[in-house]
Design a protein around this motif. Structure first.
Motif, short mmCIF file in Angstrom:
data_model
loop_
_atom_site.label_atom_id
_atom_site.label_comp_id
_atom_site.label_asym_id
_atom_site.label_seq_id
_atom_site.Cartn_x
_atom_site.Cartn_y
_atom_site.Cartn_z
N PRO A 13 36.63 47.24 38.13
CA PRO A 13 38.03 46.90 37.83
C PRO A 13 38.19 46.17 36.49
O PRO A 13 39.08 46.51 35.72
N MET A 14 37.31 45.23 36.21
CA MET A 14 37.49 44.47 34.98
C MET A 14 37.32 45.34 33.74
O MET A 14 38.02 45.17 32.74
N ARG A 15 36.42 46.29 33.80
CA ARG A 15 36.23 47.17 32.65
C ARG A 15 37.44 48.08 32.47
O ARG A 15 37.83 48.39 31.35
N ILE A 16 38.03 48.50 33.59
CA ILE A 16 39.25 49.29 33.51
C ILE A 16 40.35 48.45 32.85
O ILE A 16 41.09 48.92 31.98
N LYS A 17 40.43 47.20 33.24
CA LYS A 17 41.44 46.31 32.66
C LYS A 17 41.22 46.14 31.17
O LYS A 17 42.17 46.15 30.38
N LEU A 18 39.96 45.96 30.78
CA LEU A 18 39.65 45.79 29.36
C LEU A 18 40.09 47.02 28.57
O LEU A 18 40.74 46.89 27.52
N LEU A 19 39.76 48.18 29.07
CA LEU A 19 40.15 49.41 28.38
C LEU A 19 41.67 49.53 28.34
O LEU A 19 42.24 49.97 27.33
N ASP A 20 42.30 49.12 29.42
CA ASP A 20 43.77 49.17 29.48
C ASP A 20 44.38 48.26 28.42
O ASP A 20 45.35 48.63 27.75
N CYS A 21 43.80 47.08 28.26
CA CYS A 21 44.29 46.15 27.24
C CYS A 21 44.08 46.74 25.85
O CYS A 21 44.92 46.57 24.96
N LEU A 22 42.98 47.41 25.65
CA LEU A 22 42.66 47.96 24.33
C LEU A 22 43.49 49.20 24.02
O LEU A 22 43.39 49.76 22.93
N ARG A 23 44.28 49.63 24.99
CA ARG A 23 45.18 50.76 24.73
C ARG A 23 46.15 50.41 23.62
O ARG A 23 46.60 51.28 22.86
N ASP A 24 46.51 49.13 23.53
CA ASP A 24 47.47 48.69 22.51
C ASP A 24 46.85 48.64 21.13
O ASP A 24 47.56 48.50 20.13
N GLY A 25 45.55 48.70 21.05
CA GLY A 25 44.88 48.59 19.77
C GLY A 25 43.76 47.57 19.86
O GLY A 25 43.42 47.11 20.94
N GLU A 26 43.18 47.25 18.73
CA GLU A 26 42.03 46.36 18.72
C GLU A 26 42.37 44.97 19.26
O GLU A 26 43.54 44.57 19.25
N ALA A 27 41.35 44.27 19.72
CA ALA A 27 41.55 42.92 20.24
C ALA A 27 40.22 42.19 20.20
O ALA A 27 39.15 42.80 20.33
N SER A 28 40.31 40.87 20.03
CA SER A 28 39.10 40.06 20.02
C SER A 28 38.75 39.66 21.45
O SER A 28 39.55 39.85 22.38
N VAL A 29 37.57 39.10 21.60
CA VAL A 29 37.12 38.67 22.92
C VAL A 29 38.08 37.64 23.50
O VAL A 29 38.46 37.72 24.67
N GLY A 30 38.48 36.69 22.65
CA GLY A 30 39.38 35.64 23.11
C GLY A 30 40.71 36.19 23.58
O GLY A 30 41.26 35.75 24.60
N GLU A 31 41.24 37.13 22.82
CA GLU A 31 42.52 37.72 23.21
C GLU A 31 42.41 38.44 24.54
O GLU A 31 43.29 38.32 25.40
N LEU A 32 41.35 39.20 24.70
CA LEU A 32 41.14 39.91 25.97
C LEU A 32 40.94 38.92 27.10
O LEU A 32 41.44 39.12 28.22
N GLN A 33 40.23 37.86 26.79
CA GLN A 33 40.00 36.82 27.79
C GLN A 33 41.32 36.25 28.29
O GLN A 33 41.53 36.10 29.50
N ASP A 34 42.22 35.95 27.37
CA ASP A 34 43.53 35.40 27.75
C ASP A 34 44.36 36.44 28.51
O ASP A 34 45.03 36.13 29.48
N ALA A 35 44.29 37.67 28.04
CA ALA A 35 45.12 38.72 28.64
C ALA A 35 44.71 38.99 30.08
O ALA A 35 45.55 39.25 30.95
#
Lengths: 118, 118
Positions: B29-51
């Motif tokens: 699930p978490m990897r799916i979420k990460l990929l879903d977040c990256l759908r919007d474009g690039e992101a840093s670890v911190g941004e993904l962490q917050d999201a």
DNA sequence: ACAACGTACAACTGTACCGTTGTGCTAGTG
DNA sequence: CACTAGCACAACGGTACAGTTGTACGTTGT
């Protein structure tokens, strides 16, 4: 190639769970083999057991997982249980995965060739 | 809709392993979420962490798995590491999975409605 | 040079799951 | 009616992996 867009964003947690769960079902080599064998058409547990070369209990167990996921369906015929693919789309999934693998390999090839030509 | 192009049958074991491995990467699930977040474009670890709302170490770990699988790529920018989708086809995979889920739900609906109308 | 920040790595614990073993159940067979 | 064949369920040990904690490394700013 129906571009299905407009998924909620971010994906709601239950949906994420469902998606991951479905991928996880396909994340076992033996289940991939079972589906691959069933590409030819229906088959009983014993036939699949012989084709794959695994224990009857293990084959039956994995078929149960595929059945729970709705990817195959079971029909009792005499003393044997005959399984059939219920969701043909799994093959398209495998196809796309293979496409991704191909792309990755070709990129690797280019890198290696580039390094060799230096 | 690309027809299934003649894959060897039965699938050779190493290929089965590769396919299952790729599915397994998407089975969390978490990897799916990460990929879903990256759908919007690039992101840093911190941004993904917050999201996503997970620990930095865990996010970094799963990003490492996605990186090893070649699904994302990493670019160091200042002190942060920026991740981007490297293989857009993963979204098509998720779409197909969602399609399968939809089909299953609608079938279930029909069964339930059929039972109710009796 | 030193402190702060962002990130990745290592070790540990808990848990989920694979494969095996043993067994029960149902449908054909003599 | 035993007897066998085919299949599924339950319990068990081993292993892989998710998430946490602790820490080390590289970069930026003072």
């Amino acid at each position: 190639m129906a571009e299905i867009r407009s998924f909620p964003h971010p994906l709601p947690d239950p949906l994420v769970e469902l998606i991951a769960g479905r991928f996880r079902v396909l994340g076992e080599p033996m289940r991939i083999k079972l589906l691959d064998c069933l590409r030819d058409g229906e088959a009983s547990v014993g036939e699949l057991q012989d084709a794959i070369g695994a224990s009857q209990q293990n084959v039956s167990k994995h078929l149960g997982v595929l059945l729970s996921a709705g990817m195959v369906s079971r029909t009792k015929r005499g003393t044997s249980a005959v399984y059939v693919i219920a969701d043909e789309s799994v093959f398209e999934l495998c196809e796309q995965v293979c496409g991704g693998l191909r792309r990755q390999l070709s990129e690797l090839d280019q890198i290696l060739q580039g390094a060799a030509s230096q």
